[in-house]
Design a protein around this motif. Sequence first.
Motif, PDB file in Angstrom:
ATOM      1  N   TRP A   3      -1.686  -1.903  24.003  1.00  0.00           N
ATOM      2  CA  TRP A   3      -0.474  -2.669  23.685  1.00  0.00           C
ATOM      3  C   TRP A   3       0.207  -3.290  24.892  1.00  0.00           C
ATOM      4  CZ3 TRP A   3       0.996  -4.899  19.401  1.00  0.00           C
ATOM      5  CH2 TRP A   3       0.439  -4.457  18.186  1.00  0.00           C
ATOM      6  N   VAL A  10       6.944  -5.036  13.740  1.00  0.00           N
ATOM      7  CA  VAL A  10       6.406  -5.242  15.091  1.00  0.00           C
ATOM      8  C   VAL A  10       7.200  -4.393  16.076  1.00  0.00           C
ATOM      9  CG1 VAL A  10       6.072  -6.920  16.958  1.00  0.00           C
ATOM     10  CG2 VAL A  10       5.512  -7.556  14.615  1.00  0.00           C
ATOM     11  N   GLY A  46       2.093  -1.861   5.013  1.00  0.00           N
ATOM     12  CA  GLY A  46       1.364  -3.103   5.263  1.00  0.00           C
ATOM     13  C   GLY A  46       0.494  -3.125   6.499  1.00  0.00           C
ATOM     14  N   HIS A  80      -3.707  -0.713  11.823  1.00  0.00           N
ATOM     15  CA  HIS A  80      -3.175  -0.329  13.132  1.00  0.00           C
ATOM     16  C   HIS A  80      -3.122   1.180  13.348  1.00  0.00           C
ATOM     17  CE1 HIS A  80      -2.311  -4.269  14.860  1.00  0.00           C
ATOM     18  NE2 HIS A  80      -2.070  -4.656  13.616  1.00  0.00           N
ATOM     19  N   LYS A 125       3.491 -10.293  26.317  1.00  0.00           N
ATOM     20  CA  LYS A 125       3.638 -11.650  25.757  1.00  0.00           C
ATOM     21  C   LYS A 125       5.046 -11.883  25.225  1.00  0.00           C
ATOM     22  CE  LYS A 125      -0.808 -11.270  23.533  1.00  0.00           C
ATOM     23  NZ  LYS A 125      -1.593 -11.627  22.330  1.00  0.00           N
ATOM     24  N   VAL A 128       7.565  -0.890   6.348  1.00  0.00           N
ATOM     25  CA  VAL A 128       6.632  -2.019   6.315  1.00  0.00           C
ATOM     26  C   VAL A 128       5.349  -1.624   7.039  1.00  0.00           C
ATOM     27  CG1 VAL A 128       6.232  -4.400   7.049  1.00  0.00           C
ATOM     28  CG2 VAL A 128       8.457  -3.743   6.123  1.00  0.00           C
ATOM     29  N   ALA A 170     -11.045  -3.187  12.155  1.00  0.00           N
ATOM     30  CA  ALA A 170     -11.202  -4.614  12.466  1.00  0.00           C
ATOM     31  C   ALA A 170     -10.829  -4.920  13.910  1.00  0.00           C
ATOM     32  CB  ALA A 170     -10.361  -5.469  11.499  1.00  0.00           C
ATOM     33  N   GLY A 171     -10.772  -3.877  14.765  1.00  0.00           N
ATOM     34  CA  GLY A 171     -10.443  -4.094  16.176  1.00  0.00           C
ATOM     35  C   GLY A 171      -8.950  -4.173  16.432  1.00  0.00           C
ATOM     36  N   LEU A 185       4.751 -11.861  19.630  1.00  0.00           N
ATOM     37  CA  LEU A 185       4.084 -10.865  18.782  1.00  0.00           C
ATOM     38  C   LEU A 185       4.509 -11.028  17.320  1.00  0.00           C
ATOM     39  CD1 LEU A 185       4.164  -7.627  20.988  1.00  0.00           C
ATOM     40  CD2 LEU A 185       2.363  -9.349  20.783  1.00  0.00           C
ATOM     41  N   ILE A 216       8.760  -8.306   8.971  1.00  0.00           N
ATOM     42  CA  ILE A 216       7.630  -8.320   9.908  1.00  0.00           C
ATOM     43  C   ILE A 216       8.143  -8.035  11.318  1.00  0.00           C
ATOM     44  CG2 ILE A 216       5.822  -9.753  10.948  1.00  0.00           C
ATOM     45  CD1 ILE A 216       5.189  -8.951   8.060  1.00  0.00           C
ATOM     46  N   PRO A 232      -4.428 -10.676  10.118  1.00  0.00           N
ATOM     47  CA  PRO A 232      -4.075 -11.596   9.018  1.00  0.00           C
ATOM     48  C   PRO A 232      -2.577 -11.890   9.004  1.00  0.00           C
ATOM     49  CG  PRO A 232      -4.460  -9.387   8.160  1.00  0.00           C
ATOM     50  CD  PRO A 232      -4.711  -9.316   9.646  1.00  0.00           C
ATOM     51  N   ARG A 257      -0.198  -6.922  25.389  1.00  0.00           N
ATOM     52  CA  ARG A 257       0.369  -7.649  24.249  1.00  0.00           C
ATOM     53  C   ARG A 257       1.884  -7.657  24.336  1.00  0.00           C
ATOM     54  NH1 ARG A 257      -3.877  -8.296  20.544  1.00  0.00           N
ATOM     55  NH2 ARG A 257      -5.647  -6.937  20.983  1.00  0.00           N
TER      56      ARG A 257
HETATM   57  C1  HEC Z   1      -6.534  -6.272   8.203  1.00  0.00           C
HETATM   58  C2  HEC Z   1      -6.151  -5.526   9.358  1.00  0.00           C
HETATM   59  C3  HEC Z   1      -4.738  -5.692   9.888  1.00  0.00           C
HETATM   60  C4  HEC Z   1      -3.551  -5.501   9.232  1.00  0.00           C
HETATM   61  C5  HEC Z   1      -3.341  -5.087   7.774  1.00  0.00           C
HETATM   62  C6  HEC Z   1      -2.509  -5.724  10.194  1.00  0.00           C
HETATM   63  N1  HEC Z   1      -3.052  -6.069  11.402  1.00  0.00           N
HETATM   64 FE1  HEC Z   1      -2.029  -6.544  13.099  1.00  0.00          FE
HETATM   65  N2  HEC Z   1      -3.778  -6.887  14.058  1.00  0.00           N
HETATM   66  C7  HEC Z   1      -5.034  -6.742  13.520  1.00  0.00           C
HETATM   67  C8  HEC Z   1      -6.028  -7.083  14.520  1.00  0.00           C
HETATM   68  C9  HEC Z   1      -7.526  -7.044  14.325  1.00  0.00           C
HETATM   69  C10 HEC Z   1      -5.318  -7.449  15.687  1.00  0.00           C
HETATM   70  C11 HEC Z   1      -5.890  -7.901  17.021  1.00  0.00           C
HETATM   71  C12 HEC Z   1      -6.009  -9.410  17.003  1.00  0.00           C
HETATM   72  C13 HEC Z   1      -6.494  -9.915  18.344  1.00  0.00           C
HETATM   73  O1  HEC Z   1      -5.893  -9.579  19.357  1.00  0.00           O
HETATM   74  O2  HEC Z   1      -7.481 -10.657  18.327  1.00  0.00           O
HETATM   75  C14 HEC Z   1      -3.911  -7.300  15.365  1.00  0.00           C
HETATM   76  C15 HEC Z   1      -2.890  -7.583  16.240  1.00  0.00           C
HETATM   77  C16 HEC Z   1      -1.545  -7.434  15.982  1.00  0.00           C
HETATM   78  C17 HEC Z   1      -0.475  -7.726  16.899  1.00  0.00           C
HETATM   79  C18 HEC Z   1      -0.645  -8.217  18.315  1.00  0.00           C
HETATM   80  C19 HEC Z   1      -0.695  -9.735  18.329  1.00  0.00           C
HETATM   81  C20 HEC Z   1      -0.864 -10.263  19.727  1.00  0.00           C
HETATM   82  O3  HEC Z   1      -0.380 -11.392  19.961  1.00  0.00           O
HETATM   83  O4  HEC Z   1      -1.477  -9.598  20.550  1.00  0.00           O
HETATM   84  C21 HEC Z   1       0.689  -7.450  16.272  1.00  0.00           C
HETATM   85  C22 HEC Z   1       2.094  -7.593  16.823  1.00  0.00           C
HETATM   86  C23 HEC Z   1       0.350  -7.003  14.937  1.00  0.00           C
HETATM   87  N3  HEC Z   1      -1.017  -7.001  14.782  1.00  0.00           N
HETATM   88  C24 HEC Z   1       1.282  -6.637  13.997  1.00  0.00           C
HETATM   89  C25 HEC Z   1       0.957  -6.282  12.689  1.00  0.00           C
HETATM   90  C26 HEC Z   1       1.959  -5.969  11.698  1.00  0.00           C
HETATM   91  C27 HEC Z   1       3.451  -5.985  11.933  1.00  0.00           C
HETATM   92  C28 HEC Z   1       1.271  -5.678  10.551  1.00  0.00           C
HETATM   93  C29 HEC Z   1       1.834  -5.311   9.183  1.00  0.00           C
HETATM   94  C30 HEC Z   1       2.853  -6.194   8.629  1.00  0.00           C
HETATM   95  C31 HEC Z   1      -0.152  -5.807  10.836  1.00  0.00           C
HETATM   96  N4  HEC Z   1      -0.290  -6.168  12.145  1.00  0.00           N
HETATM   97  C32 HEC Z   1      -1.168  -5.616   9.909  1.00  0.00           C
HETATM   98  C33 HEC Z   1      -5.324  -6.336  12.249  1.00  0.00           C
HETATM   99  C34 HEC Z   1      -4.412  -6.051  11.263  1.00  0.00           C
END
Ligand code: HEC
Length: 147
Positions: free
Chosen positions: A99, A139, A78, A83, A105, A74, A88-89, A110, A135, A122, A102
């Motif tokens: 991390w 994570v 995905g 990541h 938390k 995944v 997108a930060g 998460l 998911i 998203p 995070r």
């Molecule tokens: C389009 C870009 C994008 C994709 C694709 C994406 N993420 Fe993220 N993710 C982000 C961004 C940007 C942040 C930071 C958000 C923030 O802290 O404001 C983030 C933060 C996170 C966090 C931390 C949340 C927290 O509470 O701090 C987790 C866990 C996470 N992503 C898991 C995933 C997982 C699992 C996937 C795939 C299923 C995924 N992400 C796919 C952009 C993405």
Amino acid sequence: MLSASLVLLATLFAGMASAAESSSYPLGQRSIFSDRATAERLKPVGSVCVEGEECGSQVAAAEGSGEPRSGEEVYNTGCAACHASGAAGAPKLGDTAAWAPRIDKGIETLVKHAYEGFNAMPAKGMCSNCSEDEIHAAVEYIVDHSK
Ligand code: HEC
């Protein structure tokens, strides 16, 4: 003689006119019917995919073997898009400093944020056919590789 051929001509014209008229009606009707038939044929196809997400999950249900994908799978399909690069930060996989706060938390938070979305993160990482378990596994995969 002349009048006879005039009558003949007139009969011919009348015949042609009525032939044209009678053939134009069924034609017109047929095109109405075929429009309706086309609409009927298109309807089931259209209604399957009208509701975005549902369409995705139906596709997933149809093609999926029922086996949940691993966290790594995944992540690669995905999540890596953002990541791995930090697009997108997004906090990068393996970036322990990013991390640590995070991870503090708690995994449930998460997972909730990954599943429902969190700021620029998203919902489900845009993996519309990912289950909550998948998911969760993704994570855990990220967290395990980032501490
Ligand atoms: C389009 C870009 C994008 C994709 C694709 C994406 N993420 Fe993220 N993710 C982000 C961004 C940007 C942040 C930071 C958000 C923030 O802290 O404001 C983030 C933060 C996170 C966090 C931390 C949340 C927290 O509470 O701090 C987790 C866990 C996470 N992503 C898991 C995933 C997982 C699992 C996937 C795939 C299923 C995924 N992400 C796919 C952009 C993405």
